[in-house]
Every structure is written in structure tokens, then in C-alpha cells.
Scaffold this active site. Structure first.
Site: not given
Ligand code: PEP
Length: 260
Positions: A95, A167
């Protein structure tokens, strides 16, 4: 190929053990089990054990947010994948918070992915570029480095069980939460599958589940799930609100049904 939709709630470092139980109870009351949608909850390490007893396994699975790659030994403060075996089905690995705040390297991520698989835990490998990398047009290089290195020690049979979460760091709520355009997400998701195809073949590229994560909320989840090649979402902030998460899961179910 229609893969099962996966919705993962990353509770991050939020909620006491008691609050975690309370949230689980509210989710269990308000979410129906759907064959088409798999729902995974990633509470704090402390809450995993009690929640593993309380959880309705027909509706939910558990994920760790992190773990250490050695199975046991003098690694004070760490919890291993071996210790989590039987408690969690999934583990979030690499992450951005781990990479940015705790200095997790590409090599650490490789070893964690390998340790998860060795312990029958499905890795949810997080990859994504920073805003600076994106502005410098380095997105593909960053994603390639992260994907290729993380999977380096797996066989093609083991790749089947890996989940990859794209992400973009600039889209995560904790870092500003800019909205990612579907076209940007599509380009990267296609690129991720291309990497898998080149390394492990066509079948593996079709089978691997790819999620999107970055400020996903109930009102935009359908849009992200409609992007070609996306099989689910990794939800951070919105996952600790029972109402929002219930709505996200129900939108995921509707979207899955609509595309069938
Ligand atoms: C994350 O931290 O993996 C994430 C997707 O957070 P958020 O949905 O709060 O952006």
C-alpha cells in the site's frame, strides 16, 4: 470472461477493537451475501482475531493491511503471514502508505507477496504512481517496476490468485483525493494486464483480478466498476462509514448484474 467483483474495505489505522466489532455488526445486518460480489474487510491487526470469530464468512472475508515476510523469529513488533494463516484470506501488500511512510522497498514487497502465497493468503498488491511521477510521464515505468518486481518469485499458477489494485497516489483521499479520469485508469489497467501477459501468458492476464482504488465513494463506484478490465474497488475512507460501504457494495452488485 466475467470475473467475480471484489470490494475491499481498508479501515487503515481507524477504529478500536470495540468500534470494529460494532461496524462489522452493522455491515452484517445490512449487506446481503451475493455470489457475484466478494466483500473483504481489512480492519487493524488488533481487530483481526476478534472479528474472525464474529464474522459471517458467507458474506465477508478478512484481509490484513500488512504483515512481515519472515514466518517467525526475532523481529520485534512484527506479525507474520504464517501467524495470519487461517484468520485472513487476503493481505494488502505494498500500500502507498507502507511505501511512503514506512520506507517499504520493491524488494520488501516481493518478499511479502511470496510469503503471503506461501501461507495461502491472497495478496492484494497495491501499485500506483505519485503526482510528480505522473506529471513527469513516468506512470508506466513506475507501474512496470512495481508489478514486475512484486511478482518475480511467483509461478504462473500462483499468479492466478493474485489481485492487483491500481491506486494512483494522487487520487487517494489521504493525499488530496483528486478524481481520476476513467480514460487514465483504463490506460493503466490495460498496461498492467499487458505486463502480466508478457510475463505469464494470455490466460493469466485474463484471470488476474484488477481493482481500482482512490477516493471511491457510493456515488462514483459504478463509474469505476464500468471501466473495462476493472474487477472491483479498494475503498479507504468510505469503508469505515457503514452507510457508505453498504451503498458501495449494493452498487457493485447492481453493476455486476447489469453487465451480465
Ligand atoms: C486507500 O488508502 O487504499 C484508499 C483507496 O483510500 P481512499 O479510498 O480513502 O482514497
Amino acid at each position: 470472461m466475467l470475473r467475480r467483483t471484489l470490494v475491499v474495505g481498508n479501515w487503515k489505522m481507524n477504529l478500536t477493537t470495540q468500534q470494529s466489532s460494532l461496524l462489522l455488526r452493522r455491515l452484517q445486518q445490512n449487506i446481503q451475501g451475493h455470489r457475484a460480489v466478494e466483500v473483504v474487510l481489512a480492519p487493524s491487526m488488533l481487530a483481526l482475531q476478534p472479528l474472525s470469530v464474529e464474522i459471517d464468512r458467507r458474506k465477508f472475508k478478512l484481509a490484513a493491511q500488512n504483515a512481515y515476510f519472515k514466518d517467525e523469529g526475532g523481529f520485534t513488533g512484527e506479525v507474520s503471514f504464517a501467524m495470519l494463516r487461517g484468520i485472513v484470506s487476503y493481505a494488502i501488500i505494498g500500500h502507498s502508505a507502507r511505501r511512503l511512510y514506512f520506507g517499504e522497498t520493491l524488494d520488501d514487497v516481493t518478499q511479502k507477496v511470496e510469503a503471503a502465497v506461501r501461507n495461502d493468503i491472497t495478496p492484494i498488491l497495491c501499485v500506483g504512481e505519485t503526482k510528480r511521477e505522473r506529471d513527469a510521464r513516468e506512470t508506466k515505468r513506475v507501474i512496470c517496476d512495481q508489478v514486475v518486481s512484486a511478482l518475480a518469485n511467483l509461478t504462473s499458477a500462483e499468479i492466478d490468485s493474485v489481485v492487483i489494485a491500481y491506486e494512483p497516489i494522487w487520487a487517494i483521499s489521504a493525499y488530496g483525493g483528486a478524481v481520476a479520469k476513467p480514460s487514465d485508469v483504463t490506460t493503466v489497467v490495460e498496461y498492467i494486464r499487458l505486463q502480466i501477459r508478457e510475463l505469464y501468458g494470455k490466460l493469466a492476464a485474463e484471470r488476474v483480478r484488477v481493482l481500482y482504488g482512490g477516493s471511491v465513494d457510493a456515488h462514483d463506484v459504478k463509474g469505476f466498476l464500468s471501466i473495462k478490465g476493472i474487477d472491483g474497488v479498494l475503498v479507504g475512507a468510505a469503508s469505515i462509514s457503514a452507510n457508505k460501504f453498504v451503498n458501495i457494495v449494493s452498487a457493485a452488485y447492481q453493476t455486476h448484474t447489469e453487465v451480465q
